[in-house]
Every structure is written in C-alpha cells, then in structure tokens.
Design a protein around this motif. Structure first.
Motif, short mmCIF file in Angstrom:
data_model
loop_
_atom_site.label_atom_id
_atom_site.label_comp_id
_atom_site.label_asym_id
_atom_site.label_seq_id
_atom_site.Cartn_x
_atom_site.Cartn_y
_atom_site.Cartn_z
N GLN A 237 0.84 -1.19 0.00
CA GLN A 237 0.00 0.00 0.00
C GLN A 237 0.88 1.24 0.00
O GLN A 237 1.98 1.23 0.56
N ASP A 238 0.39 2.32 -0.62
CA ASP A 238 1.14 3.57 -0.62
C ASP A 238 0.93 4.31 0.70
O ASP A 238 0.29 3.78 1.63
N ALA A 239 1.47 5.53 0.80
CA ALA A 239 1.41 6.28 2.06
C ALA A 239 -0.02 6.60 2.48
O ALA A 239 -0.29 6.83 3.67
N GLU A 240 -0.94 6.62 1.55
CA GLU A 240 -2.34 6.92 1.86
C GLU A 240 -3.16 5.65 2.06
O GLU A 240 -4.39 5.71 2.22
N GLY A 241 -2.49 4.52 2.02
CA GLY A 241 -3.18 3.27 2.28
C GLY A 241 -3.80 2.60 1.08
O GLY A 241 -4.49 1.59 1.22
N HIS A 242 -3.57 3.10 -0.13
CA HIS A 242 -4.13 2.50 -1.33
C HIS A 242 -3.25 1.34 -1.81
O HIS A 242 -2.02 1.43 -1.81
N ILE A 243 -3.88 0.26 -2.21
CA ILE A 243 -3.15 -0.91 -2.68
C ILE A 243 -2.50 -0.60 -4.04
O ILE A 243 -3.15 -0.09 -4.95
N THR A 244 -1.21 -0.91 -4.13
CA THR A 244 -0.48 -0.67 -5.38
C THR A 244 0.06 -1.96 -5.98
O THR A 244 0.36 -2.00 -7.17
N LEU A 245 0.20 -3.01 -5.16
CA LEU A 245 0.80 -4.24 -5.65
C LEU A 245 0.34 -5.41 -4.80
O LEU A 245 0.16 -5.27 -3.59
N LEU A 258 -5.21 -8.30 -9.14
CA LEU A 258 -4.55 -7.04 -8.77
C LEU A 258 -5.30 -5.85 -9.34
O LEU A 258 -5.46 -4.82 -8.67
N ALA A 259 -5.81 -5.98 -10.57
CA ALA A 259 -6.55 -4.87 -11.18
C ALA A 259 -7.78 -4.51 -10.35
O ALA A 259 -8.16 -3.34 -10.26
N LEU A 264 -7.88 0.35 -3.75
CA LEU A 264 -8.64 0.10 -2.53
C LEU A 264 -7.77 0.36 -1.30
O LEU A 264 -6.54 0.29 -1.35
N THR A 265 -8.42 0.64 -0.17
CA THR A 265 -7.73 0.75 1.11
C THR A 265 -8.20 -0.35 2.03
O THR A 265 -9.18 -1.06 1.74
N SER A 266 -7.56 -0.48 3.15
CA SER A 266 -7.94 -1.53 4.10
C SER A 266 -9.33 -1.31 4.67
O SER A 266 -9.97 -2.25 5.16
#
Length: 275
Positions: A237-245, A258-259, A264-266
C-alpha cells in the motif's frame, strides 16, 4: 627619422622622443636592452620583440632591429614595427581553446575522415589509459574497442556523416582491458568547401551509472521472482493506504485480481463483498 606616424601620435610630436615611449611599460625594458645590444655588438637580436602599444587598446606590434653603421661604428638603430594584433588575438584564442580542452571533464577526441586519431585531450588519456603519443594516427575503434548497442560501427559512422551529429551510449575498453560505458557525442568537421574532413567526439564516462542501473535491475528481478513465488499473500500500500501491488498468493487468497484491488484501502466498504 620616422617614415610614418606612430598610431595615435603625430610625426612632429614623435620626433626626438625615446623609442621605448611607444611601447607599453611592461615591454620597455626588453626593447631598451635590445637596442643596447645592437649598439654594443652591431648585431640585431635573433628574434623579433613583441610589444603592446600604449596608445591603442589591445594593439600588438612586432619590432625588429638593425644597426646603421657610421664610420665603422653603430651610430643609429633602425626599428621596424609591424602590427601583429590579429596574429596575437589568434594566438590568444588558440591558447584559450587549449586551456578549455585541457580542463574539460570529458574526453575530447578528433579524427580525420578515415577515423584515425588527430587529437586526444588529457581527460581522454585519463579515461582510456592511453597517452597521446600512443594513439595519434591510430584508428579510433582500434584504440577504444567500441561496441554500439543499437547499430554496428559502420552504420553509426554512415549516420554521423549523413546527419552531421550522432549521440548514443557505447561500450568501450581501457588500455588495461577494463570495460567503459560512455555517453558519446560526435559532430562532423567540414572544410571551407563543405566537405567532411573528420569528426570531433566528446565522450562522458557513465560506467558508474550503468553499473548502478544493472545492479538495480538485477535486484528488482530477484525481488519480483521472490515476490511472485511466495506462499503468503503480500499486499503493498502507498502512504495513503491504497493498494499498489499484490502477489499471486494474495490474489488467490482474496479472490480478486490485482486490477480489482488497485486503489482500494484496508477500510474500503467494498471489502465486504470479498469472500
């Protein structure tokens, strides 16, 4: 006697004056000593004297001296001056360019139309390990062992002649056999008729950068191989909590590709739809 007025001074004003008054103060002692030498020996100096004019800003003159004999002794000295300002300016420009080539941080190499080396600056000596005496007259590829990534040497030379310039990365070798990676920049040299007479090449050493890029690529390859084969599910997840991988195990565990997970966030309410 003066056959023409010194620049900036009339003939009448110049007659009777000391000859050294018509050169800049820094050159007066040299001219005075030369005149004394002619009077004492009857022989002219074996070289011309270069002197600045005190009346013309930036003007230079070459002064030659000759004895005038009277009753077996040197009675007078003939001074012949020639304006050499253009020559001195050209010499100063050449000296400036030589200083630039000596201190530039890149290898600067010039060749003739058959790619045989004509000049090789100090940085080229340092970069390749060859002295200038060892390379003058030799073929550029023989010395540098160039390997072009996108084209062959003959095609690169043809492109350079056709376009007038060429830029690209090259793998080369030092004298000791070590591999060099350089960013090459080449330009064609032309004569006054517009015919190509050779080229000038400016090469920057990018070996450290290329080695770092290759090490990073190898590290990334190892990471992706490990990430793809891990049994636990891993989600980044990135710094804002969004899934990137997400790895394949996470896709299988969560039942989403993954797409479908990207962005999405937790705490996204849509997770309730996940089995």
């Amino acid at each position: 006697y003066i056959n023409r007025e010194p620049s900036g001074v009339g003939i009448e004003a110049a007659l009777g004056k000391v000859a050294t008054d018509y050169v800049a103060p820094a050159n007066r002692e040299t001219l005075r000593a030369a005149i004394g030498h002619v009077f004492a020996t009857g022989l002219p100096p074996d070289h011309e004297i270069e002197a600045r004019s005190p009346h013309e800003l930036g003007a230079w003159y070459a002064v030659r001296l000759a004895p005038i004999w009277q009753d077996g002794v040197v009675g007078q000295v003939l001074l012949i001056s020639e304006n050499i300002t253009n020559r001195k300016q050209a010499e100063e420009q050449l000296a400036y360019l030589a200083a630039v080539l000596t201190n530039i941080p890149d290898a600067v190499i010039s060749t003739d139309s058959t790619q045989h080396i004509r000049s090789w600056n100090p940085q080229a000596e340092k970069m390749y390990g060859w002295s200038i005496d060892e390379v003058i007259g030799r073929h550029l590829d023989e010395v540098c062992q160039s390997r072009f990534f996108a084209t062959k040497p003959a095609a690169t030379w043809a492109e350079l002649i056709d376009l007038g310039i060429w830029r690209g990365e090259i793998e080369q070798q030092r004298k000791d056999g070590q591999t060099l990676y350089v960013q090459g920049n080449a330009s064609v040299l032309y004569n006054r008729h517009g015919d190509p007479t050779g080229c000038v090449v400016v090469n920057s050493d990018i070996t450290e950068r290329k080695q770092a890029e290759r090490a990073l690529a190898a590290s990334n390859a190892r990471f992706h191989a490990l990430f793809a084969t891990m049994l636990p599910g891993v989600v980044y997840q990135d710094a804002e909590g969004h899934i990137t991988l997400a790895n394949p195990a996470a896709e299988q565990i969560l039942g989403l590709s993954l797409a479908e997970m990207e962005g999405l966030t937790s705490f996204d309410p849509r997770w309730r739809a996940v089995r």
